[in-house]
Write a protein that holds these residues in place. Structure first.
Motif, PDB file in Angstrom:
ATOM      1  N   ARG A  50       0.821  -1.261  -0.039  1.00  0.00           N
ATOM      2  CA  ARG A  50      -0.010  -0.033   0.040  1.00  0.00           C
ATOM      3  C   ARG A  50       0.943   1.383   0.026  1.00  0.00           C
ATOM      4  O   ARG A  50       1.649   1.360   0.844  1.00  0.00           O
ATOM      5  CB  ARG A  50      -0.824  -0.034   1.204  1.00  0.00           C
ATOM      6  N   GLU A  51       0.779   2.061  -1.124  1.00  0.00           N
ATOM      7  CA  GLU A  51       1.534   3.199  -0.969  1.00  0.00           C
ATOM      8  C   GLU A  51       0.740   4.440  -1.053  1.00  0.00           C
ATOM      9  O   GLU A  51      -0.101   4.744  -2.025  1.00  0.00           O
ATOM     10  CB  GLU A  51       2.213   3.452  -2.483  1.00  0.00           C
ATOM     11  N   ALA A  52       0.718   5.037   0.067  1.00  0.00           N
ATOM     12  CA  ALA A  52      -0.230   6.232   0.418  1.00  0.00           C
ATOM     13  C   ALA A  52       0.662   7.615   0.130  1.00  0.00           C
ATOM     14  O   ALA A  52       1.627   7.818   0.670  1.00  0.00           O
ATOM     15  CB  ALA A  52      -0.538   6.242   1.881  1.00  0.00           C
ATOM     16  N   LEU A  53      -0.139   8.064  -0.946  1.00  0.00           N
ATOM     17  CA  LEU A  53       0.367   9.416  -1.772  1.00  0.00           C
ATOM     18  C   LEU A  53      -0.138  10.515  -1.164  1.00  0.00           C
ATOM     19  O   LEU A  53      -0.179  11.647  -1.905  1.00  0.00           O
ATOM     20  CB  LEU A  53       0.633   9.273  -3.214  1.00  0.00           C
ATOM     21  N   GLY A  54      -1.195  10.541  -0.402  1.00  0.00           N
ATOM     22  CA  GLY A  54      -1.972  11.727   0.160  1.00  0.00           C
ATOM     23  C   GLY A  54      -3.336  11.853  -0.890  1.00  0.00           C
ATOM     24  O   GLY A  54      -4.225  11.583  -0.169  1.00  0.00           O
ATOM     25  N   SER A  55      -3.004  12.316  -1.943  1.00  0.00           N
ATOM     26  CA  SER A  55      -4.169  12.437  -2.869  1.00  0.00           C
ATOM     27  C   SER A  55      -4.857  11.143  -3.110  1.00  0.00           C
ATOM     28  O   SER A  55      -5.945  10.815  -3.816  1.00  0.00           O
ATOM     29  CB  SER A  55      -3.980  13.518  -3.953  1.00  0.00           C
ATOM     30  N   GLU A  56      -3.997  10.039  -3.181  1.00  0.00           N
ATOM     31  CA  GLU A  56      -4.255   8.530  -3.752  1.00  0.00           C
ATOM     32  C   GLU A  56      -3.700   7.741  -2.890  1.00  0.00           C
ATOM     33  O   GLU A  56      -2.594   7.760  -2.508  1.00  0.00           O
ATOM     34  CB  GLU A  56      -4.147   8.651  -5.476  1.00  0.00           C
ATOM     35  N   ILE A  57      -4.005   6.435  -3.291  1.00  0.00           N
ATOM     36  CA  ILE A  57      -3.404   5.297  -2.698  1.00  0.00           C
ATOM     37  C   ILE A  57      -2.927   4.378  -3.614  1.00  0.00           C
ATOM     38  O   ILE A  57      -4.107   3.872  -4.457  1.00  0.00           O
ATOM     39  CB  ILE A  57      -4.400   4.360  -1.512  1.00  0.00           C
ATOM     40  N   MET A  58      -1.818   3.990  -3.970  1.00  0.00           N
ATOM     41  CA  MET A  58      -1.554   2.850  -5.019  1.00  0.00           C
ATOM     42  C   MET A  58      -1.473   1.501  -4.053  1.00  0.00           C
ATOM     43  O   MET A  58      -0.743   1.286  -3.284  1.00  0.00           O
ATOM     44  CB  MET A  58       0.060   3.098  -5.483  1.00  0.00           C
ATOM     45  N   ALA A  59      -2.451   0.513  -4.711  1.00  0.00           N
ATOM     46  CA  ALA A  59      -2.697  -0.675  -4.179  1.00  0.00           C
ATOM     47  C   ALA A  59      -2.166  -1.672  -4.810  1.00  0.00           C
ATOM     48  O   ALA A  59      -2.583  -1.916  -6.125  1.00  0.00           O
ATOM     49  CB  ALA A  59      -4.247  -0.916  -3.699  1.00  0.00           C
ATOM     50  N   HIS A  60      -1.084  -2.434  -4.600  1.00  0.00           N
ATOM     51  CA  HIS A  60      -0.493  -3.380  -5.235  1.00  0.00           C
ATOM     52  C   HIS A  60      -1.203  -4.815  -4.743  1.00  0.00           C
ATOM     53  O   HIS A  60      -0.695  -4.975  -3.562  1.00  0.00           O
ATOM     54  CB  HIS A  60       0.977  -3.552  -5.216  1.00  0.00           C
ATOM     55  N   PHE A  61      -1.911  -5.470  -5.788  1.00  0.00           N
ATOM     56  CA  PHE A  61      -2.474  -6.747  -4.969  1.00  0.00           C
ATOM     57  C   PHE A  61      -2.275  -8.131  -6.099  1.00  0.00           C
ATOM     58  O   PHE A  61      -2.149  -7.797  -7.246  1.00  0.00           O
ATOM     59  CB  PHE A  61      -4.036  -6.489  -4.635  1.00  0.00           C
ATOM     60  N   ALA A  62      -2.153  -9.333  -5.568  1.00  0.00           N
ATOM     61  CA  ALA A  62      -1.914 -10.319  -5.963  1.00  0.00           C
ATOM     62  C   ALA A  62      -3.212 -10.915  -6.502  1.00  0.00           C
ATOM     63  O   ALA A  62      -4.054 -11.139  -5.528  1.00  0.00           O
ATOM     64  CB  ALA A  62      -1.092 -11.073  -5.642  1.00  0.00           C
TER      65      ALA A  62
END
Length: 406
Positions: free
Chosen positions: A315-327
């Motif tokens: 989970r990469e929290a960037l403030g305005s959005e979250i990059m969710a890497h899921f398998a």
């Protein structure tokens, strides 16, 4: 000002390497054309042929109505801005900008007028008497632009001019260059490896791969309707997720089976890709952009047949959005195009590499900051099926109204 035309232009080196192969491209008068592609795709070689710094092996190159294949660089009425600013350290900003005009023995009054006008356009008035060492990287870049502007050329040629700037300054300077080109309306050919630069600056963008043009279109068209797998994977940040899928028909609607999950495609998807009907029972490559995936937990009434379920790896929290890497349990797409794209992403140090288990593919979703997903969670992501992309696994071509290569 002038248009620039490539007519079946190729560059072949003595060892037989075709750095540029049979390029046909018309750059309109006053247009901002961006050449983009991975390292070694031939974009800089194409630009250098326009500049007269590389000989043309085959074809015809025109600037305006004039064939320039054998015209020396100095007589082509073009101005270049390079990755290295090539400023004279012992000369002031004024003298650097005026240097080319003095070589042409222009009257001092005209040199003064042109230099001051360029300095005003670029916000350099207060720096005219400084030496380059007293300037920031962005200011030096503007001096290099000023030196090109004062020549009032038929065309600007720019070769990765922002690559030496830090990230924040790049954003600011690319906006300045785009505004300047819009004001001056000078035909501009701009080379970059950075597809974000290409998308935000170009009137049209030409995507190159292995010396050949893949697609030339407006930035939004490249994003919405990539002609092939390579363009789809190259344009967009983070990159498009690519997955093997099988198309089937159920109750009159089409579905796509991805690994052990099936999503309904719906009539809107079919309307945009009518050729999909010919793929029932066949494999396709499905492309899902990260921005077309959202956390199902915050999507009220999200249909269950348009979701993908998997395990959150990062989970990469960037403030305005979250990059969710899921398998998810699915086959990873492995083609010459995807291998080339992965290699290029590795070279540019972009993207996050996740180690996955056998038989799994890791995909990225651009989630709302309201999402509360955490690493290790089993999550569901809603797929915006209207925005899906489909490619033929044999040819790599996009599946739209018809299939190229069939």
């Amino acid at each position: 000002m002038a248009q620039v035309s490539f007519e079946h232009v190729s560059k072949i080196y003595p060892d037989g390497t075709r750095a540029v192969n049979d390029v046909n491209l018309e750059i309109h008068d006053g247009e901002f054309m961006v050449l983009v592609g991975p390292s070694g795709c031939g974009k800089t070689t194409a630009l250098r042929m326009v500049a007269g710094l590389e000989e043309i092996s085959e074809g015809v190159l025109r600037i305006g109505d004039r064939v320039v294949n054998h015209v020396p660089s100095r007589d082509r009425d073009i101005a270049m801005v390079f990755q290295s600013y090539a400023l004279y350290p012992h000369l002031s900003v004024y003298e650097n900008i005026a240097f080319g005009l003095r070589l042409k023995k222009m009257p001092k009054s005209e040199i003064d007028e042109r230099v001051n006008r360029a300095a005003s356009l670029l916000g350099l008035e207060e720096f005219l008497q400084r030496k380059p060492r007293a300037l920031s990287g962005g200011q030096r870049q503007r001096v290099a632009m000023g030196r090109a502007i004062v020549r009032e050329p038929a065309a600007f040629l720019m070769d990765e001019p922002l690559s030496n700037l830090d990230a924040k300054l790049r954003v600011q300077t690319r906006a300045e260059i785009a505004k300047l080109q819009s004001d001056l309306q000078v035909t501009t050919v701009y080379v970059t490896h950075d597809q974000v630069e290409a998308m935000t600056m170009g009137t049209r963008v030409a995507v190159m791969r292995k010396g050949e043009l893949q697609q030339v279109d407006a930035p939004q068209t490249l994003y919405d309707r990539p002609v092939n797998l390579f363009v789809g994977g190259f344009i967009g940040s983070p990159a498009m997720n690519m997955l093997d899928a099988t198309i089937a028909q159920s109750n009159g609607d089409l579905t796509a089976t991805i690994g052990d999950q099936t999503i309904s495609l719906g009539q809107e998807t079919l309307a945009g890709h009518p050729a999909l009907k010919t793929y029932v029972g066949k494999k396709v490559i499905i492309g899902i952009r990260p921005e077309d995936l959202e956390d199902a937990a915050i999507e009220t009434g999200a249909p269950a047949d348009r979701q993908l379920r998997g395990r959150l790896e990062l989970r990469e929290a960037l403030g305005s959005e979250i990059m969710a890497h899921f398998a998810i349990k699915a086959a990873t797409v492995d083609t010459a195009e995807t291998r080339e794209l992965a290699q290029d992403a590795g070279q540019s140090d972009s993207g996050t590499q996740i180690i996955k288990d056998e038989g799994e593919a890791v995909i990225v979703g651009r989630f709302s900051p309201r999402s509360r997903v955490a690493s290790g969670d089993q999550i569901s992501a809603v797929v915006d099926t209207r925005a899906l992309h489909f490619f033929d696994p044999g040819t790599g071509n996009g599946i739209y109204d018809s299939v190229k290569g069939d």
